[in-house]
Design an enzyme around this catalytic site. Structure first.
Site, PDB file in Angstrom:
ATOM      1  N   ASP A  24      19.021 -76.347 -44.919  1.00  8.51           N
ATOM      2  CA  ASP A  24      18.356 -77.644 -44.818  1.00  8.51           C
ATOM      3  C   ASP A  24      17.170 -77.428 -43.884  1.00  8.51           C
ATOM      4  O   ASP A  24      17.106 -76.444 -43.138  1.00  8.51           O
ATOM      5  CB  ASP A  24      19.303 -78.736 -44.314  1.00  8.51           C
ATOM      6  CG  ASP A  24      18.748 -80.132 -44.629  1.00  8.51           C
ATOM      7  OD1 ASP A  24      17.549 -80.229 -44.973  1.00  8.51           O
ATOM      8  OD2 ASP A  24      19.495 -81.116 -44.531  1.00  8.51           O
TER       9      ASP A  24
HETATM   10  C1  BGC Z   1      16.972 -83.390 -45.621  1.00  8.42           C
HETATM   11  C2  BGC Z   1      17.136 -82.770 -46.977  1.00  8.42           C
HETATM   12  C3  BGC Z   1      15.790 -82.574 -47.615  1.00  8.42           C
HETATM   13  C4  BGC Z   1      14.916 -81.755 -46.694  1.00  8.42           C
HETATM   14  C5  BGC Z   1      13.533 -81.506 -47.237  1.00  8.42           C
HETATM   15  C6  BGC Z   1      15.953 -82.682 -44.752  1.00  8.42           C
HETATM   16  O1  BGC Z   1      15.673 -83.420 -43.633  1.00  8.42           O
HETATM   17  O2  BGC Z   1      18.217 -83.432 -44.957  1.00  8.42           O
HETATM   18  O3  BGC Z   1      17.954 -83.568 -47.777  1.00  8.42           O
HETATM   19  O4  BGC Z   1      15.923 -81.971 -48.860  1.00  8.42           O
HETATM   20  O5  BGC Z   1      14.779 -82.440 -45.463  1.00  8.42           O
HETATM   21  O6  BGC Z   1      12.775 -82.654 -47.208  1.00  8.42           O
END
Ligand code: BGC
Length: 751
Positions: free
Chosen positions: A233
């Site tokens: 993530d």
């Molecule tokens: C989120 C993800 C997301 C990623 C990219 C993170 O903060 O938890 O779900 O895909 O950012 O934007």
């Protein structure tokens, strides 16, 4: 290029890359893209957020202008349709939109279990039930990937709250972990092989998931045969080298030069095996080559209107009719002279929640306008905002709304959670609607008997302060860009509501099973409710929720009859077919979601009173009947036994329950299932005397190995004595039973 050739090409590239180049590939090039190595013709690929639309992040490299992607209903809405085909269709549409703007991997679906109604991202997740979450997300992945676009199954695992999401340790026992929190992920991996899996931010039982070897390698790859890539993530990496060793391939976002350097140093110093780095680089190259091969180069046939229509259909199948006294709904447009539409959200609906999933819609259907379209000049539509945007008292708004309401035949009142309440990054603090909205509902429903409430929210709100006086209630969710049209369709019966709840709506927040263990303290959140998540808990504790899991009304009615099992006795190598006849007994065509639950009687380990194991959504014309068949197999009767570290099936009685909701079981039958699994005995010196006596072989051994008198005494011992661990016989027999005898017994049992 076939797979073999591609693998050969990957090995060649790995051989030619320098150590520094390899390490550099392990983090992104930008916020939303991977690195290219132009000297070896390794391209960069683009990723982009979902789940309910393709987000064009301002930090991404995509230059396709605005308003080119559709905002579909969010996951909590679309899950309420219980319609796998529909979810697959949406997946396809998303895949096409990705192709159109040059996105290679869509960062979705999010499939974390709704452990608490307060989780800020619940609107992005499917359900409190792992079977339903797994089935729907498998359909989503199938749809997106059918278009040659990858998915990222996220957030792996146990990211069930936003509070402290980057540091908190989810403390979860092995059994709920397997049966509740990992089960949906397993289904999607096994059935659809998502191109990527995204690890979560949090720790799991003390270890960051981004460096959790058991999770990322033992379970995901060795047990489930995952063939894709694990991506972090965004900024979830803690210790880059430990992560790489544990099975985390790509760090996002990038570039992350400091971490790339750490990889180089670790290989040079011998701390990290070069082969581990090669394996990771190989996986990154595999993804990049596959994505490039499947890319249509930014060209795809997009029919924005068709996608908008699909979003409308999806929203209308997701809306849940929660209450409808005296059949107030559907409204008869030919028999209505005036309709009052109250509530700002009729003009400014929330289409989605906040955070990384936010999508810029191609256009927006406004509920008030859609209602006016149906009214045409057949009846009058008046509007009053009813409440200010912020939660301020405003008697003026209420007075005006009451006056508008009084003059109308029917009032449709739009309420919901204000913008910003449901978002990534933080949780809700309570389940209440803003006070000014609650007052408005109370006042209007007091003066007007024909009040319809329409809720605009991603996860449940408290209703106890107002529901009693409200005759009709629609859960409208965060219904995406075409939600306004869908609401109009439902209000006027152009579509018969067919959504059902995918999470329990508790009467009080305190009833929720996670309540005393949320959001945790001192960096830990204990999943103390174990397996008893959602309806599993309300059933076990016999707590009446406001609305149960699986509940939702229709403008017609359905009758269930003739439940039959293909066999009343099976063994676990056989499948079981369960059939039930469902009849539409009303005068409108409608869709019913037929749910099948299994209740395992007298299991050795605790099991929830019932668990969803199958469902089907069917369409029936008035008077029409259909036979619905379900097939159940071994896995549907099994549970995870941590003492054996495996899924087991026990011999015994299993009740098969078929119903219209988890609390409206219409037909049941009992199956006797014989397990063929060789379950090694787990009796030890700490097993109770009772357990030893209950097992035939163990009882015989007791007789053989203990002195005759002690053997007999054991058999006739009091219940209290029998509850003691076997090893205590040494003391209680005053030396007649020796430690050697106990050892011999345990050894003999293990043979
Ligand atoms: C989120 C993800 C997301 C990623 C990219 C993170 O903060 O938890 O779900 O895909 O950012 O934007």
């Amino acid at each position: 290029m076939n797979e073999k050739k591609e693998q050969k090409k990957i090995s060649q590239i790995v051989d030619e890359l320098t150590l520094e180049e390899k390490a550099s590939l392990c983090s992104g090039d930008s916020w939303m893209s991977t690195k290219a190595i132009s000297r070896l013709n390794v391209p960069s690929i683009n990723v982009s957020d979902g789940p309910h639309g393709v987000r064009i992040d301002e930090k991404s490299k995509i230059e396709k202008g605005d308003k080119v992607t559709t905002c579909f209903p969010t996951a909590s809405a679309i899950a309420s349709s219980w319609n796998k085909n529909l979810v697959r269709e949406i997946g396809k549409a998303l895949g096409k939109e990705c192709q159109n703007i040059g996105v290679h991997v869509l960062l979705a679906p999010g499939i974390n279990i709704k452990r608490t109604p307060l989780c800020g991202r619940n609107f992005e997740y499917y359900s409190e039930d792992p079977y339903l979450s797994g089935k729907l997300s498998a359909a989503y992945v199938k749809g997106v990937q059918s278009q040659g676009v990858g998915t990222s199954l996220k957030h792996f695992a146990c990211n069930n709250q936003e509070t402290d999401r980057m540091i908190v340790s989810a403390e979860v026992e092995e059994r709920p972990l397997r049966e509740i929190y990992l089960s949906g992920f397993k289904r999607v991996v096994k059935e659809e092989q998502p191109w990527t899996v995204m690890c979560s931010y949090n720790k799991l039982n003390g270890t960051y998931t981004s460096e959790h070897h058991d999770l990322l390698t033992e379970v995901l790859r060795n047990e489930w045969d995952f063939e894709g890539l694990v991506v972090s993530d965004w900024a979830a990496v803690n210790d880059r080298v430990a992560g790489l060793e544990a099975g985390l391939d790509l760090e996002m976002p990038g570039p992350s030069e400091a971490n790339d350097r750490k990889i180089v140093e670790a290989v040079k110093s011998g701390k990290l095996e070069g082969s581990a780095l090669n394996r990771t680089v190989g996986r990154i190259l595999k993804l990049v080559l596959k994505a490039t091969r499947c890319s249509r180069g930014g060209e795809s046939e997009i029919d924005a209107e068709a996608h908008h229509d699909l979003a409308r259909k999806a929203a209308s199948e997701s809306i849940v009719l929660l209450k409808n006294e005296n059949e107030l709904l559907p409204l008869d447009e030919t028999d209505l002279s005036s309709l009052a539409v109250i509530g700002r959200m009729a003009k400014n609906p929330n289409l989605q929640g906040g955070g990384s999933s936010e999508v810029d819609p191609t256009k927006v259907d406004v509920p008030l306008e859609e209602i006016k379209k149906i009214a045409d000049d057949k009846f009058q539509v008046s509007f009053a905002p009813g409440y200010p945007i912020a939660d301020r008292k405003s008697e003026d708004s209420v007075e005006e709304a009451l006056k508008t309401a009084e003059k109308a035949d029917v009032v449709v009142l739009f309420v919901g959670l204000p913008n910003g309440i449901e978002s990534e990054g933080y949780d809700r603090h309570h389940m209440k609607l803003p006070e000014n909205q609650v007052r408005l509902i109370q006042k209007i429903s007091e003066v007007h008997p024909n009040t319809v409430i329409i809720l605009n929210n991603g996860s449940p709100v408290s209703m106890d302060a107002w529901i009693e006086n409200v005759p009709s209630l629609l859960e409208g969710w965060l219904a995406g860009q075409a939600g306004g049209g869908a609401i109009a369709d439902i209000l006027f019966g152009k579509v018969n509501p067919s959504g059902k709840l995918v999470e329990t709506v508790p009467t009080a927040l305190e009833d929720n099973p996670s309540h005393i263990n949320f959001p945790g303290e001192n960096g830990k959140v204990l999943y103390g409710e174990g397996l008893f998540v959602g309806y599993r808990y309300y059933d076990e504790k016999n707590i009446e929720p406001q609305f149960p899991f699986g509940y939702g009304l229709s403008y017609t009615s359905f009758d269930y009859s003739g439940l039959s099992l293909s066999k009343k006795k099976i063994d676990d190598t056989e499948d079981l077919t369960v059939s039930v006849k469902v009849t539409n007994t009303g005068d409108r065509a409608g869709k019913e979601i037929v749910q099948l639950y299994v209740d395992h009687k007298n299991a050795k380990l605790v099991r929830p009173p019932k668990e969803l194991k199958s469902f089907k959504k069917i369409t029936l014309n008035p008077g029409e009947s259909k036979t619905v068949d379900f097939t159940l197999g071994r896995q549907d009767f099994s549970y995870y036994d941590p003492s054996r570290e495996k899924w087991i099936v026990e011999t015994g009685d299993y009740d098969i329950l078929v119903g219209s909701s988890s609390r409206d079981i219409r037909a049941r039958s009992t199956l006797y299932l014989k397990s063929t699994q060789k379950l090694e005995k787990t009796l030890t010196e700490n097993s109770s005397l009772k357990e030893w006596l209950e097992d035939n072989r163990a009882r015989k051994l007791l007789k053989q190995i203990l002195p005759e008198e002690e053997g007999e005494r054991s058999e006739s011992a009091s219940e209290g004595m029998k509850n003691l661990p076997l090893k205590k016989l040494t003391m209680l027999s005053q030396g007649k039973v020796t430690e050697e005898m106990i050892e011999k017994l345990v050894e003999a049992m293990q043979k």
